[in-house]
Scaffold this motif. Structure first.
Motif, PDB file in Angstrom:
ATOM      1  N   ASP A 275       0.845  -1.192   0.000  1.00 54.48           N
ATOM      2  CA  ASP A 275       0.000   0.000   0.000  1.00 54.48           C
ATOM      3  C   ASP A 275       0.881   1.243   0.000  1.00 54.48           C
ATOM      4  N   ALA A 276       0.632   2.150  -0.934  1.00 54.27           N
ATOM      5  CA  ALA A 276       1.487   3.334  -1.092  1.00 54.27           C
ATOM      6  C   ALA A 276       1.454   4.240   0.131  1.00 54.27           C
ATOM      7  N   ARG A 277       0.441   4.104   0.979  1.00 54.01           N
ATOM      8  CA  ARG A 277       0.346   4.933   2.186  1.00 54.01           C
ATOM      9  C   ARG A 277       1.235   4.424   3.318  1.00 54.01           C
ATOM     10  N   ASN A 278       1.773   3.247   3.150  1.00 49.85           N
ATOM     11  CA  ASN A 278       2.614   2.625   4.173  1.00 49.85           C
ATOM     12  C   ASN A 278       4.066   3.095   3.990  1.00 49.85           C
ATOM     13  N   PRO A 279       4.621   3.868   4.924  1.00 50.04           N
ATOM     14  CA  PRO A 279       5.997   4.369   4.745  1.00 50.04           C
ATOM     15  C   PRO A 279       7.059   3.280   4.812  1.00 50.04           C
ATOM     16  N   GLY A 280       6.657   2.040   5.177  1.00 48.12           N
ATOM     17  CA  GLY A 280       7.626   0.949   5.215  1.00 48.12           C
ATOM     18  C   GLY A 280       7.847   0.299   3.867  1.00 48.12           C
ATOM     19  N   VAL A 281       6.990   0.597   2.878  1.00 48.23           N
ATOM     20  CA  VAL A 281       7.071  -0.121   1.602  1.00 48.23           C
ATOM     21  C   VAL A 281       8.327   0.268   0.823  1.00 48.23           C
ATOM     22  N   ILE A 282       8.672   1.561   0.796  1.00 53.80           N
ATOM     23  CA  ILE A 282       9.890   1.974   0.106  1.00 53.80           C
ATOM     24  C   ILE A 282      11.107   1.302   0.736  1.00 53.80           C
ATOM     25  N   ALA A 283      11.136   1.258   2.065  1.00 55.29           N
ATOM     26  CA  ALA A 283      12.246   0.578   2.755  1.00 55.29           C
ATOM     27  C   ALA A 283      12.267  -0.902   2.389  1.00 55.29           C
ATOM     28  N   ASP A 284      11.086  -1.504   2.241  1.00 52.69           N
ATOM     29  CA  ASP A 284      11.009  -2.908   1.842  1.00 52.69           C
ATOM     30  C   ASP A 284      11.596  -3.097   0.446  1.00 52.69           C
ATOM     31  N   CYS A 285      11.285  -2.187  -0.460  1.00 49.43           N
ATOM     32  CA  CYS A 285      11.830  -2.267  -1.827  1.00 49.43           C
ATOM     33  C   CYS A 285      13.350  -2.078  -1.821  1.00 49.43           C
ATOM     34  N   VAL A 286      13.814  -1.129  -1.010  1.00 54.47           N
ATOM     35  CA  VAL A 286      15.264  -0.939  -0.872  1.00 54.47           C
ATOM     36  C   VAL A 286      15.883  -2.216  -0.301  1.00 54.47           C
ATOM     37  N   GLY A 287      15.204  -2.801   0.688  1.00 52.03           N
ATOM     38  CA  GLY A 287      15.699  -4.032   1.295  1.00 52.03           C
ATOM     39  C   GLY A 287      15.751  -5.193   0.328  1.00 52.03           C
ATOM     40  N   VAL A 643       8.331  -0.902  13.148  1.00 49.71           N
ATOM     41  CA  VAL A 643       6.880  -1.002  13.368  1.00 49.71           C
ATOM     42  C   VAL A 643       6.401   0.130  14.269  1.00 49.71           C
ATOM     43  N   GLU A 644       7.164   0.402  15.309  1.00 49.87           N
ATOM     44  CA  GLU A 644       6.820   1.482  16.235  1.00 49.87           C
ATOM     45  C   GLU A 644       6.689   2.808  15.495  1.00 49.87           C
ATOM     46  N   PHE A 645       7.657   3.084  14.610  1.00 52.75           N
ATOM     47  CA  PHE A 645       7.616   4.346  13.868  1.00 52.75           C
ATOM     48  C   PHE A 645       6.474   4.359  12.857  1.00 52.75           C
ATOM     49  N   SER A 659       4.694  10.053   2.891  1.00 50.10           N
ATOM     50  CA  SER A 659       5.672  11.096   2.566  1.00 50.10           C
ATOM     51  C   SER A 659       7.049  10.483   2.373  1.00 50.10           C
ATOM     52  N   VAL A 660       7.838  11.116   1.508  1.00 53.17           N
ATOM     53  CA  VAL A 660       9.205  10.655   1.269  1.00 53.17           C
ATOM     54  C   VAL A 660      10.019  10.723   2.559  1.00 53.17           C
ATOM     55  N   GLU A 661       9.763  11.737   3.382  1.00 47.63           N
ATOM     56  CA  GLU A 661      10.509  11.902   4.642  1.00 47.63           C
ATOM     57  C   GLU A 661      10.259  10.722   5.578  1.00 47.63           C
ATOM     58  N   ASP A 662       9.006  10.290   5.696  1.00 47.77           N
ATOM     59  CA  ASP A 662       8.702   9.147   6.555  1.00 47.77           C
ATOM     60  C   ASP A 662       9.337   7.867   6.007  1.00 47.77           C
ATOM     61  N   SER A 663       9.286   7.710   4.693  1.00 47.71           N
ATOM     62  CA  SER A 663       9.893   6.528   4.081  1.00 47.71           C
ATOM     63  C   SER A 663      11.395   6.494   4.337  1.00 47.71           C
ATOM     64  N   LYS A 664      12.045   7.635   4.212  1.00 48.88           N
ATOM     65  CA  LYS A 664      13.490   7.696   4.452  1.00 48.88           C
ATOM     66  C   LYS A 664      13.826   7.424   5.910  1.00 48.88           C
ATOM     67  N   ARG A 665      12.919   7.829   6.810  1.00 45.58           N
ATOM     68  CA  ARG A 665      13.161   7.580   8.232  1.00 45.58           C
ATOM     69  C   ARG A 665      13.147   6.079   8.531  1.00 45.58           C
ATOM     70  N   VAL A 666      12.256   5.348   7.876  1.00 47.57           N
ATOM     71  CA  VAL A 666      12.238   3.892   8.044  1.00 47.57           C
ATOM     72  C   VAL A 666      13.535   3.279   7.512  1.00 47.57           C
ATOM     73  N   VAL A 667      14.015   3.794   6.380  1.00 46.72           N
ATOM     74  CA  VAL A 667      15.282   3.321   5.820  1.00 46.72           C
ATOM     75  C   VAL A 667      16.428   3.580   6.794  1.00 46.72           C
ATOM     76  N   GLU A 668      16.415   4.735   7.446  1.00 48.97           N
ATOM     77  CA  GLU A 668      17.459   5.056   8.432  1.00 48.97           C
ATOM     78  C   GLU A 668      17.451   4.068   9.599  1.00 48.97           C
ATOM     79  N   ILE A 669      16.250   3.705  10.056  1.00 50.12           N
ATOM     80  CA  ILE A 669      16.137   2.730  11.141  1.00 50.12           C
ATOM     81  C   ILE A 669      16.730   1.387  10.705  1.00 50.12           C
ATOM     82  N   CYS A 670      16.384   0.964   9.502  1.00 51.08           N
ATOM     83  CA  CYS A 670      16.902  -0.309   8.987  1.00 51.08           C
ATOM     84  C   CYS A 670      18.426  -0.281   8.883  1.00 51.08           C
ATOM     85  N   THR A 671      18.963   0.814   8.368  1.00 52.01           N
ATOM     86  CA  THR A 671      20.415   0.939   8.204  1.00 52.01           C
ATOM     87  C   THR A 671      21.117   0.919   9.556  1.00 52.01           C
TER      88      THR A 671
END
Length: 823
Positions: A275-287, A643-645, A659-671
């Motif tokens: 779902d495009a509204r889920n900020p974790g999806v971009i991080a999932d694609c990066v993953g 998940v918390e974020f 938002s791109v900012e929220d998606s990037k924040r999830v990526v930062e957590i993963c990194t």
């Protein structure tokens, strides 16, 4: 560089420098001593350590009227053609049509991947400092190498890192071109393009990866001084193993943090996949790229190189006649060159058949042409193996060894096709084991889902283990006829050739592995682009691209193809894991040859009757189980934070995309958690290897054997259990159309358990086994020489110091990574 990394560097690099500096006192006058001269053809010199490996004169032996050096120089041309193939396909993929909405998403994924890779590159260079200190001390101080020669060895270590890192970068760039193009091609409603594009991307990566690896190894073989080339091979292999280990482990942690964080939102908020509204999806694609593209690309590069280095070391240590050394070295490298040609021929033949059969169909079995490609490549490779061996070494030994060696390699080549078939029995969407997971979930929910996955993983370890044993037994049997006349321990050489054969069809193995992340990303990009909701999109597509979009059918095709991608990702893992274990056998034997002075003394210590050897066997299992827990702990804590974020910041009303900012924040957590986990894991492996080498050499050999054996079965079990859970979910989503139901929720939970099983802990066993064994070559020789010069008490003191440091990082890998510790 993060504050965490800087503090860790200051705290733990300094003690290493102090320890090595203290041990080096009184030896600095030997720093500029020169090594021995190269060997002439005849009786090869007897090496005392891997630093003494001297290559024979490759030009001294002719093969069908062409000397060995000239023959291998021609191999550089084949490598250049393989590289050209990869770059040409890269350009073709870039030029395929794609809608701007999909291109925007894929470029965002690539830019985020690029940021991740840059961060990882800095991190790997930090880890190289630890290895570099040991290499400088070993080669420069203990082995009396000239400063310039030590610098060259270190440079090749860095080249090894650059190779693993570079092919990983190329892999994500190719895959992020292919993912959006495959997603766009699906809109036409035809299945063939969304099969052909991911496979084309995979072949581009596979051909370039193998060609670059082989080119670098040929350069060491052909252009470096004979007395330095052996040490540079060791340095190169350690470097690429370090790079692959870091990228594989950190990538595995990253991708599963993101995947679990994204998947759990489907249950929590009852939203659709990706779902495009889920900020974790971009991080999932990066993953998907960090774990399933970057990791396997670097891993494949390293596996191919390390297996070659293991065989080179064996030949130089176990074959006394320099002429036979030349024949075997040239034969191995020409065989590798021929396998590039075999993979290319097989790919074009298979694509011609697949294109004729599937171009205009509405539905296809995506697994069928992938399976035929694997088997076709295996058959072509086997034929080429016998033909090339007959042409090159018809007079080797008693004149029959050419077909015996070919038969041994064939055991490995066939394994590259047979093992994937066994894996599909336990992980394919058509598998009865996977359907059992679905059936058990209907009434038993997540609980029985997980138990059924455990069953599939355990059964798979049994059958795959027996299949590997059977193939190795055939190789052992064949090796008993005549090989003993030209070398020590012919069975061990046969096992090394089986590992070599595993990788004979390397470009295709990498291609079907890389197929998965492209299909996974393509499905995500379709959803994230929200292309269906763009006003007037159907008319625009008809006007600009000349086809009528079939959105619903396209989604079904992408989901089905993702299932095939999951299956073939699973099939490649045991091949790489099996290669690591079988190849490690050859490398461990090299250590044994050195310690026993060519199997002439102390061989009775290689027995459970020697208590340190038995204790080493037990210790290796402990380390494997620690590693499994440490890598899973990093995923667990990171996923909790993700998940918390996401739960706190997801917006489901009034927005179309996160938002791109929220998606990037999830990526930062993963990194963040990927790097923390990797740093702890690497330093435990680093200090444990040093500690156990200093305890007692035969304890260390038992430890290395145990690491390989425990690692093999733990990895196969976890990889295939995870694959079964993953495709059980896919059956519920694609075949049963039951998204959003309790059954779907149960399979999602099972998949989140399987995620770190299949894509973090299991796959990282491969580089961990090889890095430990390769670094162990230096560590055990370092320990033996320091013990001889400084005494047993000093050796035990260093062992205790290194073990204490390893225990500290074991403690950090759990207590420093707990969910509560980061609150």
């Amino acid at each position: 560089m993060s504050l965490f990394v800087r503090r860790s560097l200051g705290r733990f690099l300094v003690p290493i420098l102090l320890l090595t500096s203290i041990a080096a006192v009184g030896n600095l006058d030997t720093l500029f001593a020169q090594p021995e001269a190269p060997a002439a053809v005849g009786q090869a010199p007897e090496p005392r350590s891997e630093a003494d490996l001297v290559l024979p004169d490759l030009g001294s032996v002719e093969f069908s009227g062409i000397n060995g050096r000239t023959l291998l120089m021609g191999g550089l041309v084949i490598c250049a053609l393989g590289l050209l193939f990869g770059l040409t396909v890269f350009t073709q993929l870039k030029n395929l049509p794609v809608h701007a909405s999909m291109l925007e998403v894929s470029e965002l994924i690539y830019e985020t991947c690029k940021t991740y890779l840059i961060t990882q590159g800095k991190f790997i260079l930090l880890l190289e400092l630890f290895i570099g200190v040991i290499m400088i001390f070993y080669f420069g101080v203990l082995r009396d190498f000239a400063a310039l020669n030590v610098a060259v060895i270190l440079i090749f270590s860095l080249i090894g890192i650059a190779g693993s890192y570079g092919v990983a970068w190329f892999g994500i760039r190719v895959n992020t071109f292919a993912n959006s193009r495959a997603a766009f091609a699906s809109l036409r409603g035809k299945p063939f393009p969304i099969y052909a594009i991911p496979l084309k991307a995979g072949m581009s990566i596979g051909m370039l990866l193998i060609s670059v690896e082989l080119f670098l190894m040929l350069c060491i073989l052909l252009f470096l001084p004979a007395e330095l080339a052996g040490s540079c091979f060791i340095g190169f292999a350690i470097g690429e193993s370090l790079g692959a280990s870091a990228l594989r482990i950190a990538g595995g942690i990253f991708t599963k943090i993101a995947d679990i964080g994204s998947d759990l939102m489907k249950i929590v908020f009852n939203i659709k996949e990706d779902d495009a509204r889920n900020p974790g999806v971009i991080a999932d694609c990066v993953g998907d790229n960090a774990g399933d593209s970057v990791g396997p690309s670097a891993d494949g590069f390293e596996t191919y190189g390390v297996t070659g280095v293991a065989l080179i070391s064996f030949i130089l240590l176990a074959v006394p006649d320099a002429r036979v050394q030349v024949q075997l070295l040239v034969w191995i490298f020409v065989m590798r060159i021929a396998m590039i040609v075999a993979s290319g021929i097989s790919y074009f033949m298979n694509e011609a058949v697949a294109s004729a059969r599937y171009t205009n169909v509405e539905k296809m079995n995506f697994e069928a042409p992938l399976t035929s490609l694997v088997w076709l490549t295996s058959i072509v490779s086997v034929v080429i193996t016998y033909v090339v061996s007959w042409m090159l070494v018809p007079d080797l030994g008693d004149g029959t060894l050419w077909w015996k060696l070919s038969t041994v390699i064939t055991c490995g080549t066939l394994a590259g096709a047979i093992i994937p078939e066994f894996v599909k029995v336990f992980t394919s969407t058509e598998s009865r084991h996977v359907r059992e997971v679905v059936a058990s979930s209907r009434e038993g929910g997540a609980s029985l889902n997980i138990l059924s996955g455990f069953v599939a993983g355990n059964f798979s370890a049994y059958w795959l283990g027996l299949s590997i044993v059977a193939l190795m037994s055939i190789a052992y049997y064949v090796s008993s006829f005549g090989l003993a006349a030209i070398m020590l321990a012919p069975a061990v050489f046969a096992f090394g050739l089986v590992a070599f054969g595993f990788l004979g069809m390397g470009p295709v193995t990498i291609a079907v592995d890389s197929y998965g992340p492209v299909t996974d990303n393509a499905q995500s990009i379709f959803e994230l682009s929200v292309i269906e909701n763009i006003p007037g999109i159907k008319e625009q597509l008809k006007r600009d691209y000349g086809f009528d979009a079939r959105f619903s059918h396209a989604k079904d095709l992408l989901e089905e193809n993702d299932g095939a991608g999951n299956t073939f990702k699973a099939t490649a893992k045991p091949v790489l894991i099996g290669t690591a274990v079988v190849g490690a056998t050859t490398m461990i034997f090299s250590i044994i040859v050195l310690l026993t002075e060519g199997l002439t003394r102390n061989t009775e210590l290689l027995s459970i009757m020697h208590p340190p050897f038995l204790l080493g066997l037990i210790t290796g299992g402990a380390v494997i189980y620690w590693f499994t827990g440490a890598s899973a702990q990093a995923v667990t804590t990171g996923a909790y934070r993700a998940v918390e974020f996401i739960k706190a910041n997801i917006r489901l009303e009034g927005v179309e995309k996160a938002s791109v900012e929220d998606s990037k924040r999830v990526v930062e957590i993963c990194t963040k958690y990927a790097q923390r986990g990797m740093f702890n894991i690497f330093l435990v492996v680093f200090f444990s290897t040093l500690a156990f080498a200093f305890i007692e050499p035969y304890f260390f050999i038992g430890y290395l054997i145990s690491i390989a054996m425990f690692g093999l079965y733990q990895a196969i079990f976890m990889a295939n259990a995870g694959g079964a859970w993953d495709n059980a979910k896919k059956i519920v989503e694609v075949e049963l159309k039951m998204k959003g139901t309790p059954l779907h929720a149960a399979t999602v939970v099972g998949d989140t358990v399987g995620d770190p099983f299949k894509d973090t802990s299991s796959v990282a066993m491969n580089p961990i086994i090889k890095f430990t064994t390769l670094f162990g070559l230096l560590a055990v020789e370092l320990a033996v020489q320091l013990t001889a010069e400084a005494g047993a008490s000093t050796s035990l003191l260093l062992a205790a110091s290194f073990f204490a440091l390893s225990l500290f990082f074991v403690w950090r890998s759990f207590y420093g990574m707990r969910i509560g510790s980061a609150a």
